[in-house]
Design an enzyme around this catalytic site. Structure first.
Site, PDB file in Angstrom:
ATOM      1  CG  ASP A 209      36.407  11.377 -33.843  1.00  0.00           C
ATOM      2  OD1 ASP A 209      35.311  11.601 -34.353  1.00  0.00           O
ATOM      3  OD2 ASP A 209      36.865  10.210 -33.679  1.00  0.00           O
TER       4      ASP A 209
ATOM      5  CG  ASP B  40      47.125   1.187 -28.745  1.00  0.00           C
ATOM      6  OD1 ASP B  40      46.799   1.307 -27.555  1.00  0.00           O
ATOM      7  OD2 ASP B  40      46.356   0.830 -29.633  1.00  0.00           O
TER       8      ASP B  40
ATOM      9  CG  ASN C  68      36.253   7.044 -27.726  1.00  0.00           C
ATOM     10  OD1 ASN C  68      36.363   8.227 -28.061  1.00  0.00           O
ATOM     11  ND2 ASN C  68      36.720   6.063 -28.470  1.00  0.00           N
TER      12      ASN C  68
ATOM     13  CD  GLU D 271      42.498   2.489 -29.784  1.00  0.00           C
ATOM     14  OE1 GLU D 271      41.626   2.646 -30.664  1.00  0.00           O
ATOM     15  OE2 GLU D 271      42.458   1.588 -28.923  1.00  0.00           O
TER      16      GLU D 271
END
Length: 1012
Positions: A906, A889, A897, A932
């Site tokens: 991304d 993770d 983000n 993620e």
């Protein structure tokens, strides 16, 4: 050295004897030819309990045939390759171990085995052929006693054994043990034994020193004159040694040490022989001759005494609690010089080793306990006066004065308004030493009396730089440049005027240098050059221009140095600038030396020229040597003696003998540019441990360079631990490995990780595994070793099985083609064309649908559904063997983000998947679990190996920076690992990995956690 310090050290000499020893030692150092000897303390790297030693009291050291170091302790035996400590203790019942964990003596034998003398268990022999211990008998037909003091070779296939109750001889070829009659004058207790190069046998006995001369039939006392040497030889003799010149040395329990010259005459060691005023000396535990000819005398409580025959006294090497690089403890039980030239010392606080070859540079460190140590950590300024004394401006108002002629250091301290202020500059003008700190102080060079704040106009101004101009003192401050006439008291000032481009470039004047008749001022905004007069009305200002590669590299100036060919070298925070002063109106054109030429950092604080046309620069992360002609730079390493890592002050000077001095964060670095290390034996890159298919290989069967290793048809797993056996700064050696025929490139082992090559589930075939070690410093070298690797095929991978399978497949295909031909022959031609066309369209569509349904569109790895299908198949297949799952993770992904946008997120996901893929092996499954989160299935992998792979990925992610739109984005991940349990479903398996993942999150992220 203060009396309080001597009492704290608990040196076992009365105060008068210790003081005499210190004076004699100082005189010896002053006469040694090296003026820095009184300040150059050996640097020890330590191995202790925290590194894995079973006991802090180390008692013996040996190096075996293959170069491995063996360490005897009171809690077991240790094998050491510079990185790994492998401990051997008493036997557990299944496999015989040491008969006693207290090791007293070690002797490495030519066949690679090791003899171990213990305190209560006699002698054991470690056989590397099967990593076993064999214990010799005690009693009839065996040893005289279980307490072993010393082991010594007879140079004819046998070993002398000194015990508590007699002297024994062991024939290594027959294992026969005989007792040796030492005569009526000796005591049963023998502490040491040595057979010299002439065949004479020397015995260190409880009643003194005895010798059995070659060809004689009895042990006798050697003839000695009266005096200190006679007192030594009549005392209990604990250690005996013969040096390279043939001198014989003896160390006693209470009377110090003595040596016999090659002409047969005995001499005492000045200050450490006999009983001056009834004094008793510390026990001499061991003796060792260094490569330079000096003898190290290891004492029990007094550290190490260094003595060279003919010197006036000894030099003491001991423990300083304020200096971590000093000897760990003052009780030294054994010494060893290994094949790389390192000197090892076994102490009561662990084992330490010192590299005498690392002497191009050495560090002068701070300590409140030593007179010849710095009084503060940070060296801000360095100055050499007209008498050759070296003045060091330190932090908190401290000034240290090094007198090389006298071999001592004086410590001064500013008081009054200048107390606790850093001493940033020093100069000598008009017979006084001027000190720049918060204002100016003046020191009488004879009495060292300090006059505080002598220039009221500058009372509260920090003084950054000072330089003499005749009877004037040039003073650089944050408020411009001052010129002070020390005789008339006149004070002139020049500053930066924003509207005047010919004024001083900046009010911050960091460095002042005279270049010919001109004066160069290094400021925070470029160079200001004064032609002829040190304080003119107009300056030539040189600055960095982004559009001109020939301009000054950067405006923040460190120091200025004149080269042998007239160039001027300027250190800046973006590299070194080299310029030839122009003539006849030419322009100023700089050449830059930076990372492209080999500098490890472009932040250069100071630069100095040596007598050989080379330049030496202090950097934010070390010191580099630059070729004056090619401008190629090489960074110094710890193998060169560099131990201070960072330099941020403009503190540099040349010593009277040509040595170069740099002030760093942690002390003073002294560079000897003329020094060349002596040649040492080539150090091997050796495989020190091997595990093949989960089974550890005995040390005696470890593959050497060029050997061949065969892996059977099992699980085909291989782990090789390897090391460069020079035992010098292991963390500075770079390691890598490559399997030709399998790996596309070298695998670099991260700094700080143990050098190991690990392969699992190797496909069958023939390979060559190459191992590599690269050292840094002024004499870098790369050492490689390789071995052939053969992986046997399983039954279904053999040529015969493949031929049979091909024939069966061909028969099956022929049958299917024949049946299909019969079927298709019954169909009409038009129907056949339609079927063929639709079949082709369907195949194309199915392939596309399968791809879309199985892979993640962003990363190209399996999506969650497809991964779970494959993982279930692996779970069913892996019921008979180990398998693991790791959940990844990305840490703080939402913040990425929110901060950088979803496109950046991304890019981070794609970058993370690429790192994970690079560490995957053939057969591993990688999938995107959601958002993620990623998942990795490791078939045929035990938990320990899965955790090692996950930690490598974790470290690689932490070292990765994803660049998006020119912005670097750091990436870390938390990882949960779970090994498959028998009967466990895929959901249960993943659930435990998920819990471990959250444990890693709660523990601080950027780490791995293993499911319980």
């Amino acid at each position: 050295m203060s009396d309080a310090h001597r009492r704290r050290r608990r040196f076992r000499l009365p105060l008068a004897g210790l003081f005499l020893l210190f004076l004699l030692g100082s005189a010896a150092r002053a006469d040694s030819g090296d003026p820095w000897a009184p300040f150059d303390a050996p640097w020890f790297d330590q191995v202790g309990i925290s590194d894995g030693l079973p006991h802090s009291v180390t008692t013996a050291i040996a190096q075996d045939r293959d170069g491995l170091i063996w360490i005897g302790t009171m809690g077991g035996l240790v094998r050491y390759d510079g990185y790994r400590l492998q401990v051997f203790g008493a036997g557990s019942g299944k496999a015989p171990g040491l008969p006693d964990a207290y090791v007293r003596s070690l002797l490495a034998l030519p066949d690679g085995s090791l003899l171990i003398g213990t305190n209560t268990g006699g002698v054991a022999r470690f056989e590397q052929a099967d990593n076993s211990f064999r214990v010799y008998p005690v009693g009839a037909g065996g040893l005289s006693d279980r307490k072993i003091y010393a082991l010594g070779e007879d140079h004819a296939g046998g070993v002398w054994i000194a015990t508590e109750n007699g002297l024994n001889h062991l024939d290594l070829r027959t294992d026969a043990i005989r007792r040796v009659d030492t005569g009526p004058d000796t005591s049963p207790r023998n502490f040491s034994v040595l057979q010299d190069r002439h065949g004479n046998l020397w015995l260190g006995n409880n009643n003194g020193l005895f010798v059995h001369r070659a060809g004689s039939d009895a042990f006798v006392r050697p003839s000695t004159p009266d005096g200190p040497a006679a007192a030594v030889l009549g005392n209990q003799i604990w250690s005996v040694m013969q040096d390279r010149e043939g001198r014989l040395w003896a160390g006693s329990v209470q009377a110090g040490a003595a040596y016999r010259d090659t002409d047969g005459r005995w001499h005492g060691v000045p200050g450490f022989s006999g009983y001056p005023d009834g004094a008793r000396h510390s026990t001499v535990r061991d003796l060792l001759q260094t490569a330079g000819g000096a003898v190290w005398i290891a004492t029990d409580g007094g550290g190490v005494l260094e003595y060279t025959p003919g010197d006036a006294g000894v030099r003491r090497i001991d423990h300083d609690p304020a200096v971590p690089s000093s000897l760990p403890g003052d009780s030294v039980r054994a010494l060893l010089r290994d094949r790389s030239g390192n000197i090892w010392a076994a102490t009561d606080l662990g084992v330490a080793h010192h590299n005498p070859q690392a002497r191009i540079a050495f560090s002068l460190l701070p300590s409140p306990l030593e007179g010849n140590a710095l009084s503060d950590t940070n060296v801000h300024s360095i100055f050499v006066d007209s008498r050759g004394r070296i003045w060091l401006g330190l932090g908190a108002g401290h000034i240290d004065v090094i007198d090389l002629k006298a071999g001592r250091m004086r410590h001064l301290h500013l008081d009054g308004s200048q107390t606790q202020r850093d001493v940033r500059s020093l100069a000598e003008v008009d017979g006084s030493i001027w000190v720049g700190t918060q204002g100016l102080a003046r020191i009488d060079p004879d009495t060292l009396a300090i006059a505080d704040s002598v220039l009221p106009a500058l009372h509260d101004k920090p003084v950054l730089s000072l330089r003499r101009d005749g009877t004037h003192l040039l003073i650089g401050t944050y408020d411009g440049l001052y010129r002070y006439d020390t005789r008339s008291g006149t004070l002139e000032h020049a500053s930066h005027v924003p509207s005047d481009p010919a004024s001083l470039a900046s009010d911050t004047v960091r460095y002042i240098a005279q270049v010919g008749d001109d004066w160069w001022y290094g400021t925070s905004r470029g160079l200001s050059i004064a032609r002829g007069d040190s304080l003119p009305r107009r300056f030539i200002n040189l600055r960095h221009r982004a559009d001109d590669s020939a301009s000054l590299p950067q405006d923040l100036i460190g120091s200025i140095s004149r080269g042998p060919h007239g160039q001027v070298w300027v250190s800046t925070f973006d590299g070194l600038g080299i310029v030839d002063p122009p003539v006849d109106g030419e322009s100023w054109r700089f050449r830059t030396v930076g990372p492209a030429q080999g500098l490890s950092s472009n932040k250069v604080t100071a630069v100095l020229a040596d007598d050989h046309g080379r330049f030496w620069a202090s950097l934010s992360n070390g010191v580099a040597r630059i070729d004056g002609d090619t401008h190629e730079a090489i960074s110094l390493g710890t193998r060169d003696g560099l131990h201070i890592a960072s330099y941020v002050n403009v503190a540099a000077a040349r010593a009277p003998g040509g040595e170069l001095l740099f002030g760093g964060l942690g002390g003073l670095t002294v560079i000897r540019p003329h020094w060349q290390p002596s040649a040492v034996a080539t150090t091997p890159l050796a495989i020190t441990n091997a595990v093949v298919n989960g089974v550890a290989m005995p040390f005696g069967k470890l593959p050497a360079s060029g050997a061949k290793v065969t892996l059977d048809r099992g699980n085909r797993n291989l782990r090789l631990d390897f090391a460069l056996l020079d035992y010098q700064v292991p963390m500075e050696t770079a390691y890598s490995y490559r399997m030709d025929g399998l790996d596309e490139d070298w695998t670099n082992i991260p700094k700080g990780s143990l050098p190991s090559a690990i392969y699992t589930s190797l496909p069958h075939g023939q390979y060559r595994l190459r191992l590599r070690a690269a050292t840094r410093g002024l004499q870098p070298r790369t050492v490689e070793t390789d071995l052939a690797l053969a992986v046997k095929p399983r039954w279904y991978e053999t040529t015969l099985s493949r031929v049979v399978a091909a024939l069966l497949l061909a028969a099956l295909i022929a049958t299917l083609v024949h049946l299909r031909t019969l079927y298709l022959g019954r169909q009409a031609a038009q129907l056949q064309r339609q079927v063929d066309e639709r079949t082709r369209d369907l195949l194309v569509a199915n392939r596309r649908l399968d791809e879309l349904a199985s892979t993640d569109g962003l990363t190209g790895v399996y999506n969650r559904r497809r991964f779970l299908e494959l993982a279930r198949l692996e779970r069913e297949r892996a019921q008979a063997g180990p398998s693991c799952i790791a959940l990844f993770d990305l840490d703080r992904f939402k913040l990425i983000n929110d901060t950088h946008g979803h496109l950046a997120g991304d890019a981070v996901i794609r970058g993370a998947i690429e790192v994970i893929r690079q560490h995957c092996r053939q057969g591993d499954l990688v999938g995107r679990y959601g958002g993620e989160e990623f998942v990795l299935c490791l078939p045929d992998t035990p938990l320990s190996l899965a955790r090692e792979i996950a930690e490598r990925i974790c470290a690689a992610l932490a070292a990765t920076t994803v660049n998006h739109d020119g912005r670097p984005i750091p990436v870390t991940a938390s990882i949960g690992i779970a090994a498959l349990r028998p009967g466990e479903s895929i959901e249960q398996w993943l659930s435990r990995a998920d819990k471990a993942l959250y444990e890693a999150k709660r523990a601080g992220r950027n780490r791995c956690a293993v499911a319980s």
